[in-house]
Write a protein that holds these residues in place. Structure first.
Motif, PDB file in Angstrom:
ATOM      1  N   LEU A  28      -7.245   5.841   1.022  1.00  0.00           N
ATOM      2  CA  LEU A  28      -6.265   6.674   0.325  1.00  0.00           C
ATOM      3  C   LEU A  28      -5.771   5.977  -0.942  1.00  0.00           C
ATOM      4  O   LEU A  28      -5.659   6.605  -2.000  1.00  0.00           O
ATOM      5  CB  LEU A  28      -5.096   6.982   1.255  1.00  0.00           C
ATOM      6  N   VAL A  29      -5.480   4.694  -0.854  1.00  0.00           N
ATOM      7  CA  VAL A  29      -5.041   3.943  -2.036  1.00  0.00           C
ATOM      8  C   VAL A  29      -6.118   4.000  -3.115  1.00  0.00           C
ATOM      9  O   VAL A  29      -5.831   4.248  -4.297  1.00  0.00           O
ATOM     10  CB  VAL A  29      -4.714   2.479  -1.664  1.00  0.00           C
ATOM     11  N   ALA A  30      -7.369   3.799  -2.745  1.00  0.00           N
ATOM     12  CA  ALA A  30      -8.465   3.841  -3.699  1.00  0.00           C
ATOM     13  C   ALA A  30      -8.582   5.227  -4.319  1.00  0.00           C
ATOM     14  O   ALA A  30      -8.805   5.370  -5.537  1.00  0.00           O
ATOM     15  CB  ALA A  30      -9.786   3.451  -3.018  1.00  0.00           C
TER      16      ALA A  30
ATOM     17  N   ARG B 243       3.732  15.252  -4.645  1.00  0.00           N
ATOM     18  CA  ARG B 243       3.565  15.164  -3.187  1.00  0.00           C
ATOM     19  C   ARG B 243       4.361  13.994  -2.597  1.00  0.00           C
ATOM     20  O   ARG B 243       3.977  13.420  -1.591  1.00  0.00           O
ATOM     21  CB  ARG B 243       2.084  15.007  -2.842  1.00  0.00           C
ATOM     22  N   ALA B 244       5.485  13.648  -3.218  1.00  0.00           N
ATOM     23  CA  ALA B 244       6.288  12.501  -2.775  1.00  0.00           C
ATOM     24  C   ALA B 244       6.743  12.641  -1.325  1.00  0.00           C
ATOM     25  O   ALA B 244       6.752  11.668  -0.563  1.00  0.00           O
ATOM     26  CB  ALA B 244       7.491  12.316  -3.692  1.00  0.00           C
ATOM     27  N   THR B 245       7.114  13.843  -0.924  1.00  0.00           N
ATOM     28  CA  THR B 245       7.557  14.055   0.462  1.00  0.00           C
ATOM     29  C   THR B 245       6.419  13.792   1.433  1.00  0.00           C
ATOM     30  O   THR B 245       6.622  13.177   2.497  1.00  0.00           O
ATOM     31  CB  THR B 245       8.071  15.492   0.649  1.00  0.00           C
ATOM     32  N   LEU B 246       5.211  14.222   1.082  1.00  0.00           N
ATOM     33  CA  LEU B 246       4.046  13.941   1.921  1.00  0.00           C
ATOM     34  C   LEU B 246       3.801  12.440   2.026  1.00  0.00           C
ATOM     35  O   LEU B 246       3.415  11.934   3.091  1.00  0.00           O
ATOM     36  CB  LEU B 246       2.794  14.616   1.357  1.00  0.00           C
ATOM     37  N   ALA B 247       4.020  11.715   0.921  1.00  0.00           N
ATOM     38  CA  ALA B 247       3.822  10.264   0.931  1.00  0.00           C
ATOM     39  C   ALA B 247       4.786   9.594   1.896  1.00  0.00           C
ATOM     40  O   ALA B 247       4.411   8.656   2.612  1.00  0.00           O
ATOM     41  CB  ALA B 247       3.990   9.693  -0.476  1.00  0.00           C
ATOM     42  N   GLU B 248       6.036  10.068   1.938  1.00  0.00           N
ATOM     43  CA  GLU B 248       7.008   9.504   2.869  1.00  0.00           C
ATOM     44  C   GLU B 248       6.620   9.827   4.313  1.00  0.00           C
ATOM     45  O   GLU B 248       6.717   8.976   5.207  1.00  0.00           O
ATOM     46  CB  GLU B 248       8.409  10.047   2.569  1.00  0.00           C
ATOM     47  N   GLU B 249       6.178  11.051   4.552  1.00  0.00           N
ATOM     48  CA  GLU B 249       5.750  11.433   5.896  1.00  0.00           C
ATOM     49  C   GLU B 249       4.527  10.620   6.325  1.00  0.00           C
ATOM     50  O   GLU B 249       4.420  10.225   7.490  1.00  0.00           O
ATOM     51  CB  GLU B 249       5.430  12.933   5.937  1.00  0.00           C
TER      52      GLU B 249
ATOM     53  N   ASP C 264       0.830  -1.209   0.000  1.00  0.00           N
ATOM     54  CA  ASP C 264       0.000   0.000   0.000  1.00  0.00           C
ATOM     55  C   ASP C 264       0.863   1.257   0.000  1.00  0.00           C
ATOM     56  O   ASP C 264       0.594   2.211  -0.749  1.00  0.00           O
ATOM     57  CB  ASP C 264      -0.933   0.012   1.210  1.00  0.00           C
ATOM     58  N   HIS C 265       1.898   1.289   0.835  1.00  0.00           N
ATOM     59  CA  HIS C 265       2.759   2.466   0.883  1.00  0.00           C
ATOM     60  C   HIS C 265       3.498   2.654  -0.444  1.00  0.00           C
ATOM     61  O   HIS C 265       3.702   3.795  -0.893  1.00  0.00           O
ATOM     62  CB  HIS C 265       3.763   2.339   2.026  1.00  0.00           C
TER      63      HIS C 265
END
Length: 227
Positions: free
Chosen positions: A216-218, A165-171, A154-155
């Motif tokens: 979120l994934v959906a 928004r890659a940085t937000l995804a890591e956070e 999922d991550h």
């Protein structure tokens, strides 16, 4: 009559070893890349805490902890290259545990707060009278490996669809792993700000972090014009 403390420690050590062995056995069925992403296979030494309140808590962390002192006991062990140290805590060792009321069920967040260990790889709660048998350990270890693999996928999906928004995804991934529930909801909505279904899940007090992650994934997989 209460069980002998030495026997209880031996039973706990055997349970943790069997749990980790089952985890590793299940992990071998996954692709190599997925195996590398699993928390127990990242090469870090684990500290496993067996914590006795009303419920028995078994939690593992890669965070460094101070050396044992006073009445605290620790046991070093390993399975197939996975190494850990098992340490035991109760209200005698950590008096703050005595203030946790688990009459209505386990309070894992309060246990972690008292011990000052917010970042855990896993946290299992065993009800009073619950078993520490090899069967329970096998079931727990297999389920834990499958759960970690699903979260890893999922991550990975969230990162792949995050765009700028890659940085937000890591956070978000860190907050989800650590269990920062409100931060998880905030970051999820930052990653998919126009998805009504995700917003509804985030606003639902009964929804857990797994439900937020699925929503979120959906949302991120949906066509851009829908979002």
């Amino acid at each position: 009559m209460s069980a002998d403390p030495g026997q209880m420690r031996e039973a706990m050590a055997s349970f943790v070893a069997a749990l980790h062995g089952a985890y590793l056995d299940q992990a071998r069925h996954l692709a190599v890349g997925e195996q590398a992403g699993l928390p127990l296979l990242r090469g870090s030494h684990l500290t496993v805490l067996a914590v006795g309140v009303r419920h028995l808590h078994v939690l593992a962390t890669t965070s460094p902890l101070p050396a044992p002192h006073g009445p605290e006991v620790e046991i070093a062990d390993e399975v197939d290259g996975l190494t850990w140290t098992l340490r035991f805590f109760d209200p005698v060792v950590a008096p703050g545990l005595g203030g946790i009321d688990e009459s209505d069920g386990p309070r894992p967040e309060e246990v972690r707060q008292v011990l000052g260990v917010p970042d855990v790889v896993y946290h299992l709660s065993v009800s009073p009278g619950g078993g520490l048998t090899p069967h329970h350990a096998q079931h727990a270890g297999t389920g834990l490996a499958n759960q970690h693999a699903a979260v890893f996928r999922d991550h990975d999906t969230i990162r792949a669809h995050a765009g700028s928004r890659a940085t937000l995804a890591e956070e978000y991934a860190v907050a989800d792993r650590v269990g920062l529930h409100q931060t998880v909801r905030f970051l999820a909505q930052q990653l998919a700000p126009h998805d009504a279904s995700l917003a509804a899940v985030c606003a639902d007090p009964a929804a857990d972090d797994s439900a937020v992650r699925r929503a979120l994934v959906a949302a991120l997989r949906a066509p851009a014009e829908v979002r």
